[in-house]
Scaffold this active site. Structure first.
Site, short mmCIF file in Angstrom:
data_model
loop_
_atom_site.label_atom_id
_atom_site.label_comp_id
_atom_site.label_asym_id
_atom_site.label_seq_id
_atom_site.Cartn_x
_atom_site.Cartn_y
_atom_site.Cartn_z
N GLY A 46 0.85 -1.18 0.00
CA GLY A 46 0.00 0.00 0.00
C GLY A 46 0.89 1.22 0.00
O GLY A 46 1.78 1.35 -0.84
N GLU A 47 0.72 2.06 0.99
CA GLU A 47 1.53 3.27 1.09
C GLU A 47 2.09 3.30 2.51
O GLU A 47 1.35 3.46 3.47
CB GLU A 47 0.66 4.48 0.78
CG GLU A 47 1.39 5.56 0.02
CD GLU A 47 2.39 6.28 0.90
OE1 GLU A 47 3.53 6.54 0.45
OE2 GLU A 47 2.06 6.56 2.07
N SER A 48 3.42 3.18 2.61
CA SER A 48 3.99 2.93 3.93
C SER A 48 3.89 4.11 4.89
O SER A 48 3.81 3.90 6.10
CB SER A 48 5.45 2.47 3.79
OG SER A 48 6.19 3.42 3.07
N CYS A 78 5.90 -5.48 0.07
CA CYS A 78 6.10 -4.13 -0.48
C CYS A 78 6.07 -3.06 0.62
O CYS A 78 7.01 -2.99 1.41
CB CYS A 78 5.10 -3.87 -1.60
SG CYS A 78 5.68 -2.58 -2.71
N ARG A 105 13.05 3.10 0.01
CA ARG A 105 11.73 3.19 -0.65
C ARG A 105 11.84 3.63 -2.11
O ARG A 105 12.72 4.42 -2.44
CB ARG A 105 10.84 4.20 0.06
CG ARG A 105 10.38 3.79 1.41
CD ARG A 105 9.53 4.88 2.02
NE ARG A 105 8.27 5.05 1.30
CZ ARG A 105 7.58 6.18 1.28
NH1 ARG A 105 8.02 7.26 1.88
NH2 ARG A 105 6.45 6.23 0.62
N ILE A 139 5.55 -3.03 -7.76
CA ILE A 139 4.83 -1.76 -7.94
C ILE A 139 5.46 -0.71 -7.04
O ILE A 139 5.32 -0.77 -5.82
CB ILE A 139 3.33 -1.90 -7.61
CG1 ILE A 139 2.68 -3.01 -8.46
CG2 ILE A 139 2.60 -0.57 -7.82
CD1 ILE A 139 1.29 -3.42 -8.01
N ARG A 140 6.18 0.23 -7.63
CA ARG A 140 6.93 1.23 -6.85
C ARG A 140 7.61 0.54 -5.65
O ARG A 140 7.45 0.93 -4.49
CB ARG A 140 6.01 2.35 -6.37
CG ARG A 140 5.32 3.08 -7.51
CD ARG A 140 5.11 4.54 -7.22
NE ARG A 140 6.37 5.26 -7.25
CZ ARG A 140 6.61 6.41 -6.62
NH1 ARG A 140 5.68 6.98 -5.90
NH2 ARG A 140 7.78 6.99 -6.71
N HIS A 176 4.53 -8.45 -4.95
CA HIS A 176 3.17 -8.71 -4.49
C HIS A 176 2.67 -10.10 -4.89
O HIS A 176 1.90 -10.22 -5.86
CB HIS A 176 2.21 -7.69 -5.10
CG HIS A 176 2.38 -6.29 -4.61
ND1 HIS A 176 1.71 -5.81 -3.50
CD2 HIS A 176 3.14 -5.28 -5.06
CE1 HIS A 176 2.05 -4.54 -3.30
NE2 HIS A 176 2.92 -4.20 -4.23
N GLU A 178 0.32 -11.67 -3.70
CA GLU A 178 -1.15 -11.67 -3.58
C GLU A 178 -1.85 -11.17 -4.84
O GLU A 178 -3.07 -11.27 -4.96
CB GLU A 178 -1.58 -10.84 -2.35
CG GLU A 178 -1.47 -9.33 -2.49
CD GLU A 178 -0.04 -8.79 -2.34
OE1 GLU A 178 0.91 -9.59 -2.31
OE2 GLU A 178 0.12 -7.55 -2.28
N1 GLN Z 1 5.94 2.88 -2.79
C1 GLN Z 1 5.15 2.46 -1.66
C2 GLN Z 1 5.73 2.96 -0.35
O1 GLN Z 1 6.80 3.46 -0.32
C3 GLN Z 1 5.05 0.94 -1.61
C4 GLN Z 1 4.31 0.47 -2.83
C5 GLN Z 1 3.55 -0.81 -2.65
O2 GLN Z 1 3.28 -1.28 -1.55
N2 GLN Z 1 3.14 -1.36 -3.77
O3 GLN Z 1 5.09 2.87 0.65
#
Ligand code: GLN
Length: 198
Positions: A46-48, A78, A105, A139-140, A176, A178
């Site tokens: 998600g977004e940390s 992630c 990150r 993903i990122r 990921h 999942e």
């Molecule tokens: N770029 C996100 C972060 O720094 C992580 C991306 C993800 O969980 N797919 O939190």
């Protein structure tokens, strides 16, 4: 077997669906007391920074770290991997310090911030996994920039960069599993979950 998926942010529903395919009904975890009855926890992607803030707000940090100390199974994917780290290169978020790894990150750059690769995995039960590579969706993604002595590498990029690691019953993947139909990582995680004493 009681396992949970942290359900405060990110793609927890996909983890729950994958565990369901393995016949395990995972709990959605949002509050500290819900951690008491589970033997394993997944922290999703998600977004940390958001994940970190919500963990602080809901008083989840200490009880999650305590789970690791108690020998329960934990897995971060992630953004979840960022939270598992001992330290990260940035000031924000503040990781949980559960695994002896350093993480950077968004380290794969903007142009290639998402990519997919088939990689061999070591350490899965069953037929030789290197014969059946795992489809890894990045993903990122964060990058592991320091590996502690007790950390085993389960998968690396072709240039040697580790992307799946395990330390005892604690695991982190920068991609990921999942988001694929391949349940082998989730099955591996379930193998790490201690069976609760009656
Ligand atoms: N770029 C996100 C972060 O720094 C992580 C991306 C993800 O969980 N797919 O939190």
């Amino acid at each position: 077997m009681e396992v949970g998926v942290l359900a405060i942010q990110g793609d927890f529903a996909e983890h729950i669906a994958t565990l369901e395919r393995l016949g395990v009904e995972a709990r959605e975890i949002r509050l500290p007391h819900q951690l008491e009855t589970i033997e394993g926890l997944i922290i999703p992607g998600g977004e940390s920074t958001t994940l970190s803030r919500l963990m602080t707000l809901y008083d989840l940090r200490d009880p999650i770290a305590a789970m690791a100390a108690q020998g329960k199974a934990l897995w971060g994917t992630c953004a979840g991997m960022i939270m598992m780290a001992q330290e990260i290169t940035e000031e924000d978020p503040v990781p949980l310090g559960i695994m002896d790894i350093g993480v950077h990150r968004n380290a794969y750059g903007r142009q290639v911030d998402s990519f997919e690769l088939d990689l061999p995995i070591t350490g899965f039960a069953g037929p030789d996994s290197s014969q059946v590579p795992f489809h890894c969706v990045f993903i990122r993604a964060p990058m592991i920039n320091r590996l502690g002595d007790g950390v085993n590498v389960l998968a690396s990029l072709p240039d040697g960069e580790p992307v799946a690691v395990q330390q005892g019953k604690v695991m982190a993947t920068s991609f990921h599993p999942e988001l694929t139909n391949d349940t082998r990582f989730h099955a591996h995680f379930l193998d790490l979950v201690p069976v609760a004493a009656e």
